[in-house]
Design a protein around this motif. Structure first.
Motif, short mmCIF file in Angstrom:
data_model
loop_
_atom_site.label_atom_id
_atom_site.label_comp_id
_atom_site.label_asym_id
_atom_site.label_seq_id
_atom_site.Cartn_x
_atom_site.Cartn_y
_atom_site.Cartn_z
N ILE A 1 -35.80 -26.13 15.31
CA ILE A 1 -36.20 -25.58 14.02
C ILE A 1 -37.00 -24.29 14.20
O ILE A 1 -36.86 -23.33 13.44
CB ILE A 1 -37.02 -26.62 13.23
CG1 ILE A 1 -36.14 -27.84 12.93
CG2 ILE A 1 -37.57 -26.03 11.94
CD1 ILE A 1 -36.88 -28.97 12.26
N GLY A 2 -37.84 -24.28 15.25
CA GLY A 2 -38.68 -23.11 15.49
C GLY A 2 -37.88 -21.86 15.83
O GLY A 2 -38.18 -20.77 15.33
N ALA B 1 -43.30 -23.69 7.53
CA ALA B 1 -43.93 -24.84 6.88
C ALA B 1 -43.38 -26.15 7.43
O ALA B 1 -44.12 -27.12 7.64
CB ALA B 1 -43.71 -24.77 5.37
N ILE B 2 -42.06 -26.20 7.69
CA ILE B 2 -41.46 -27.40 8.29
C ILE B 2 -42.05 -27.65 9.67
O ILE B 2 -42.40 -28.78 10.02
CB ILE B 2 -39.93 -27.24 8.38
CG1 ILE B 2 -39.31 -27.20 6.98
CG2 ILE B 2 -39.32 -28.40 9.17
CD1 ILE B 2 -37.83 -26.86 6.97
N VAL B 3 -42.18 -26.59 10.45
CA VAL B 3 -42.77 -26.72 11.79
C VAL B 3 -44.21 -27.22 11.70
O VAL B 3 -44.65 -28.04 12.50
CB VAL B 3 -42.69 -25.38 12.55
CG1 VAL B 3 -43.55 -25.43 13.82
CG2 VAL B 3 -41.25 -25.04 12.90
N ALA B 4 -44.95 -26.72 10.70
CA ALA B 4 -46.35 -27.15 10.54
C ALA B 4 -46.42 -28.65 10.31
O ALA B 4 -47.31 -29.33 10.83
CB ALA B 4 -47.00 -26.39 9.38
N ILE B 5 -45.49 -29.18 9.52
CA ILE B 5 -45.45 -30.63 9.28
C ILE B 5 -45.11 -31.37 10.56
O ILE B 5 -45.70 -32.40 10.89
CB ILE B 5 -44.43 -30.95 8.17
CG1 ILE B 5 -44.95 -30.42 6.83
CG2 ILE B 5 -44.18 -32.46 8.08
CD1 ILE B 5 -43.97 -30.58 5.69
N GLN B 6 -44.16 -30.82 11.34
CA GLN B 6 -43.80 -31.44 12.62
C GLN B 6 -44.99 -31.47 13.57
O GLN B 6 -45.22 -32.46 14.27
CB GLN B 6 -42.65 -30.68 13.27
CG GLN B 6 -41.30 -30.90 12.64
CD GLN B 6 -40.24 -30.14 13.41
OE1 GLN B 6 -40.28 -28.91 13.50
NE2 GLN B 6 -39.31 -30.87 13.98
N LEU B 7 -45.72 -30.36 13.61
CA LEU B 7 -46.83 -30.26 14.55
C LEU B 7 -47.93 -31.27 14.26
O LEU B 7 -48.70 -31.63 15.15
CB LEU B 7 -47.39 -28.84 14.56
CG LEU B 7 -46.46 -27.77 15.14
CD1 LEU B 7 -47.10 -26.40 15.06
CD2 LEU B 7 -46.08 -28.10 16.58
#
Length: 312
Positions: A92-93, A177-183
Motif C-alpha cells: 500500500i505504501g 491515511a490507510i498506512v497510518a491505520i496499518q501502523l
C-alpha cells in the motif's frame, strides 16, 4: 523538599524531551520538503517516475541500516514480528508513494503540499468506516470544513490547479491515511525503524522489476540528485521516528504544517512559482481542520470513560 526538587527536575526533563521531539519533527519536515524539491528537479532533468521511486527507496536502505547500527550497535531491529503486516504496508505504501510523487510532479510544490494536509481528514473518515471508531459531529464538522478548504485551493473549473493533479494528490492522502491505520497495528509489535527498513526493502521488489523498462541515461548531476533523494528521504523518515520517541503525536504533528513554508521557498527559488491567493486562503482552513481533529482525538482519549458520541 527533596521530592519537590525531583518532581521539578522530572518536569524539566520531560519538557526538554518534548522540545527535542518538536525539533526533530521540524528537521524531518525540512528534509522531506527538500526531497519534494529534488523530485521536481529530477523530473525536469528527464527522470521518470519509476526511476525517482527506485532511487528514493534504494538509496535510503543504507541510511536506515546505518541508523540501526549506530543506535542499536547491531542490526537486530531488522527482525519483524509482523512480516505479513509489513508486506501489506509496503504494498500500500509504494502505491501511495507513486501518487504522492505524481502529485509533486503534476502540481506546484505549495499546492501539492497543501493537499497533503488532508491526511487527518481521510484518516477520520477511514477510522469511522473501517475501524468503526465513534466519531461525533465535532469531527465530522471538521471533515466538512477541510473539504471546503480543498475546494477553495483547487477552485474546480478555474483551471489554475490541474484537476488531474489535485485528484492524484488527494488519492495520495487516502493511501497515507490507510498506512497510518496499518501502523497503529504494526507499531504494537514492531519498532518504527523496523517498519521503515522493511518498507524500503520490500518496495524495491516491484521497482527492480520495473526499472529496466523506464531507466534512461542521465548526466552525473541528475544521478546525484536521484541519489540525494534517498539520503534526504531516509534521514527524514528517521527524524520522524526519533521525534515520536521524545514527544506525543499531538505535540509534534502541528509542526508538519511548516512544510508549506519550505514548499513556497523552494517553489519560488527553484521554479519561480508562488502559491495562488486561493491557496493562501484555503490552506489555513485545511490546516485548522486537521489540527482540530487531532485536538479532538486527544481530548476523547483523555476521557475514555466518556464515549465520543456523548462527548461530542
Amino acid at each position: 523538599m527533596l521530592k519537590q526538587v525531583q518532581h521539578d527536575g522530572q518536569k524539566a526533563a520531560d519538557g526538554d524531551r518534548v522540545m527535542l521531539g518538536i525539533a526533530m519533527r521540524l528537521l524531518a519536515v525540512l528534509l522531506l520538503a527538500t526531497l519534494s524539491a529534488l523530485i521536481k528537479l529530477a523530473e525536469a532533468r528527464g527522470a521518470t517516475l519509476v526511476e525517482i521511486m527506485f532511487w528514493r527507496q534504494g538509496a535510503a536502505i543504507p541510511v536506515v541500516l546505518g541508523y540501526m547500527a549506530i543506535t542499536d550497535r547491531s542490526l537486530g531491529a531488522i527482525r519483524s514480528n509482523a512480516f505479513r503486516g509489513q508486506a501489506i504496508r509496503a504494498t500500500i505504501g509504494v502505491t501511495g508513494m507513486a501518487f504522492n510523487f505524481g502529485a509533486v510532479l503534476l502540481l506546484p510544490l505549495a499546492e501539492a503540499t497543501t493537499l497533503a494536509f488532508t491526511v487527518p481528514i481521510f484518516a477520520t473518515i477511514l477510522g469511522a468506516l473501517v475501524l468503526k471508531e465513534p466519531t461525533g459531529w465535532h469531527r465530522w464538522g471538521a471533515v466538512a470544513a477541510g473539504f471546503a478548504g480543498v475546494l477553495i485551493v483547487t477552485q474546480p473549473g478555474s483551471g489554475h490547479v490541474p484537476l488531474a493533479g489535485a485528484a492524484v494528490g488527494l488519492t495520495s492522502s487516502v493511501f497515507v491515511a490507510i498506512v497510518a491505520i496499518q501502523l497503529r497495528q504494526i507499531g504494537k509489535v514492531d519498532r518504527p525503524v523496523t517498519t521503515v527498513f522493511w518498507f524500503s526493502t520490500l518496495s524495491m521488489i516491484p521497482l527492480v522489476l520495473l526499472y529496466p523498462f523506464f531507466a534512461l541515461s542521465h548526466d552525473v548531476g541528475t544521478f546525484a540528485i536521484l541519489a540525494a533523494m534517498g539520503l534526504f528521504g531516509g534521514l527524514g523518515q528517521i527524524a520522524f521516528t526519533a521525534a515520536l520517541k521524545h514527544a506525543p503525536v499531538s505535540a509534534v504533528m502541528p509542526m508538519d504544517y511548516s512544510s508549506l513554508i519550505w514548499a513556497t521557498l523552494y517553489g519560488y527559488a527553484l521554479f519561480g512559482m508562488l502559491p495562488t491567493p486561493w491557496t493562501w486562503i484555503g490552506a489555513p482552513v485545511i490546516i485548522a481542520s486537521g489540527l482540530y481533529i487531532v485536538w479532538r482525538e486527544r481530548r476523547v482519549a483523555r476521557h475514555p470513560q466518556v464515549s465520543e458520541a456523548i462527548a461530542d
